[in-house]
Write a protein that holds these residues in place. Structure first.
Motif, short mmCIF file in Angstrom:
data_model
loop_
_atom_site.label_atom_id
_atom_site.label_comp_id
_atom_site.label_asym_id
_atom_site.label_seq_id
_atom_site.Cartn_x
_atom_site.Cartn_y
_atom_site.Cartn_z
N VAL A 86 -39.27 -48.45 84.87
CA VAL A 86 -40.03 -49.69 84.64
C VAL A 86 -40.29 -50.39 85.97
O VAL A 86 -39.36 -50.69 86.71
CB VAL A 86 -39.26 -50.64 83.70
CG1 VAL A 86 -40.04 -51.93 83.50
CG2 VAL A 86 -38.97 -49.96 82.37
N LEU A 87 -41.57 -50.64 86.27
CA LEU A 87 -41.96 -51.38 87.46
C LEU A 87 -42.41 -52.78 87.04
O LEU A 87 -43.30 -52.93 86.22
CB LEU A 87 -43.10 -50.67 88.20
CG LEU A 87 -43.74 -51.40 89.39
CD1 LEU A 87 -42.70 -51.73 90.45
CD2 LEU A 87 -44.87 -50.57 89.98
N THR A 125 -51.59 -52.86 96.46
CA THR A 125 -52.78 -52.09 96.81
C THR A 125 -52.43 -50.76 97.49
O THR A 125 -53.32 -49.95 97.78
CB THR A 125 -53.72 -52.88 97.73
OG1 THR A 125 -53.04 -53.17 98.97
CG2 THR A 125 -54.15 -54.18 97.09
N ALA A 126 -51.14 -50.53 97.74
CA ALA A 126 -50.68 -49.27 98.34
C ALA A 126 -49.21 -49.08 97.95
O ALA A 126 -48.32 -49.21 98.79
CB ALA A 126 -50.85 -49.28 99.85
N ILE A 127 -48.97 -48.79 96.68
CA ILE A 127 -47.61 -48.72 96.15
C ILE A 127 -46.90 -47.48 96.71
O ILE A 127 -47.39 -46.35 96.58
CB ILE A 127 -47.62 -48.68 94.61
CG1 ILE A 127 -48.33 -49.93 94.07
CG2 ILE A 127 -46.20 -48.60 94.07
CD1 ILE A 127 -48.56 -49.90 92.57
N ASP A 128 -45.76 -47.69 97.33
CA ASP A 128 -45.02 -46.62 98.00
C ASP A 128 -44.19 -45.83 96.99
O ASP A 128 -42.96 -45.81 97.03
CB ASP A 128 -44.12 -47.21 99.09
CG ASP A 128 -43.48 -46.13 99.94
OD1 ASP A 128 -43.99 -45.00 99.94
OD2 ASP A 128 -42.45 -46.43 100.60
N CYS A 129 -44.89 -45.18 96.06
CA CYS A 129 -44.25 -44.34 95.05
C CYS A 129 -45.17 -43.15 94.77
O CYS A 129 -46.38 -43.24 94.96
CB CYS A 129 -44.04 -45.11 93.74
SG CYS A 129 -42.68 -46.28 93.78
N GLU A 130 -44.58 -42.08 94.32
CA GLU A 130 -45.38 -40.90 93.96
C GLU A 130 -46.22 -41.19 92.73
O GLU A 130 -45.93 -42.11 91.96
CB GLU A 130 -44.47 -39.71 93.71
CG GLU A 130 -43.50 -39.90 92.56
CD GLU A 130 -42.49 -38.77 92.45
OE1 GLU A 130 -42.70 -37.89 91.60
OE2 GLU A 130 -41.50 -38.80 93.21
N ASN A 132 -47.78 -40.76 88.96
CA ASN A 132 -47.22 -40.43 87.65
C ASN A 132 -45.70 -40.65 87.62
O ASN A 132 -44.94 -39.79 87.16
CB ASN A 132 -47.54 -38.97 87.27
CG ASN A 132 -49.02 -38.67 87.34
OD1 ASN A 132 -49.84 -39.45 86.88
ND2 ASN A 132 -49.35 -37.55 87.95
N PHE A 133 -45.26 -41.81 88.09
CA PHE A 133 -43.83 -42.07 88.26
C PHE A 133 -43.25 -43.00 87.20
O PHE A 133 -42.14 -42.80 86.72
CB PHE A 133 -43.59 -42.65 89.66
CG PHE A 133 -42.15 -42.78 90.03
CD1 PHE A 133 -41.41 -41.65 90.36
CD2 PHE A 133 -41.53 -44.02 90.06
CE1 PHE A 133 -40.07 -41.76 90.71
CE2 PHE A 133 -40.19 -44.14 90.41
CZ PHE A 133 -39.45 -43.01 90.74
N LYS A 161 -47.28 -42.97 84.54
CA LYS A 161 -47.24 -41.64 83.94
C LYS A 161 -48.33 -41.49 82.88
O LYS A 161 -48.77 -42.48 82.29
CB LYS A 161 -45.89 -41.40 83.27
CG LYS A 161 -44.73 -41.17 84.20
CD LYS A 161 -43.47 -40.90 83.39
CE LYS A 161 -42.26 -40.66 84.28
NZ LYS A 161 -41.03 -40.41 83.49
N PRO A 162 -48.79 -40.27 82.60
CA PRO A 162 -49.67 -40.07 81.45
C PRO A 162 -48.99 -40.59 80.19
O PRO A 162 -47.79 -40.36 79.99
CB PRO A 162 -49.82 -38.54 81.42
CG PRO A 162 -49.63 -38.11 82.85
CD PRO A 162 -48.57 -39.04 83.39
N ASN A 163 -49.73 -41.31 79.38
CA ASN A 163 -49.23 -41.99 78.17
C ASN A 163 -48.38 -43.21 78.50
O ASN A 163 -47.80 -43.82 77.59
CB ASN A 163 -48.43 -41.03 77.28
CG ASN A 163 -49.26 -39.86 76.78
OD1 ASN A 163 -50.39 -40.05 76.32
ND2 ASN A 163 -48.72 -38.65 76.89
#
Length: 243
Positions: A86-87, A125-130, A132-133, A161-163
């Motif tokens: 959860v973000l 505007t540039a989230i430092d995460c991969e 689909n996380f 993530k998808p969904n």
């Protein structure tokens, strides 16, 4: 009384000291509001009345939750979407402290402007995460502060993530989105957009269109009436973006 005490406290105490001791201060102030007519659905405090803020919102004196925060908690609980990673951008303390105690979620609280207590400082505007996380993203009253809002929306979509689901809310107006990049001073922005650090006012349809343009499927959830006066909920609109 509450509004007066808050103004005095801000004049006397440093911001960091107030944040550190906020829970203690609230416990003391909330004693005057104890009762059995209303209840905060976040902290379960029973009170005789909510605090009526200057902007006419209703605040719980015990945990500091606003109407929109209590509504969000109700929506998440009913939809059972509070799970996985959860973000949460600009997280109100009333929710972040509660979410951190839930063992089966990985909670990422983020604040970029040092206005909230958070564990991360993601640039939206540039989230430092991969990609689909995250399973769930909460983005309440953030986008109206962002100059490159489409870039921010694209990032929200990328890291979801998808969904996955993203709950989004901003102040709204009727008609079209109102923005003007030539308005830069705090005083002018307050007049134009309602707050000195806002850069636009969205319309519901306008925000929906922008979210859909980056890939989201958007559901508009409007609550026109007081669904539960017991919890101090007010009319509002929430956009639910799905990937």
């Amino acid at each position: 009384m509450y509004n007066t005490l808050k103004r005095i406290a801000k004049l006397i105490f440093p911001k960091k000291l107030l944040q550190k001791n906020e829970v203690i201060f609230r416990k003391l102030v909330s004693l005057k509001y104890k009762g059995d007519k209303y209840q905060c659905n976040i902290c379960d405090f029973n009170l005789n009345r909510f605090v009526n803020l200057d902007d006419h919102d209703l605040l719980c004196p015990n945990c500091g939750s606003r109407s929109r925060t209590r509504r969000l908690h109700k929506l998440l609980k009913e939809a059972k979407t509070l799970k996985g990673k959860v973000l949460h951008f600009s997280p109100p303390r009333s929710l972040s402290e509660r979410f951190k105690k839930i063992e089966d979620i990985a909670y990422y609280s983020s604040d970029y402007e040092n206005e909230f207590i958070a564990d991360y400082s993601y640039n939206i505007t540039a989230i430092d995460c991969e990609s689909n996380f995250f399973d769930l993203i909460i983005c309440y009253h953030v986008l109206e502060h962002i100059n490159e809002d489409l870039k921010a929306m694209s990032e929200l979509y990328r890291v979801l993530k998808p969904n996955g689901i993203c709950y989004i809310q901003t102040p709204f107006k009727t008609g079209n989105i109102y923005e003007d990049t030539s308005i830069t001073s705090k005083d002018a922005r307050k007049i134009a957009f309602g707050q000195a650090d806002h850069v636009r006012i969205y319309s519901i349809k306008g925000l929906q269109n922008r979210l859909e343009s980056v890939g989201f499927e958007v559901e508009i959830r409007s609550f026109e009436n007081h669904v539960s006066e017991t919890f101090g909920l007010q009319p509002e609109t929430v956009l639910v973006g799905k990937k």
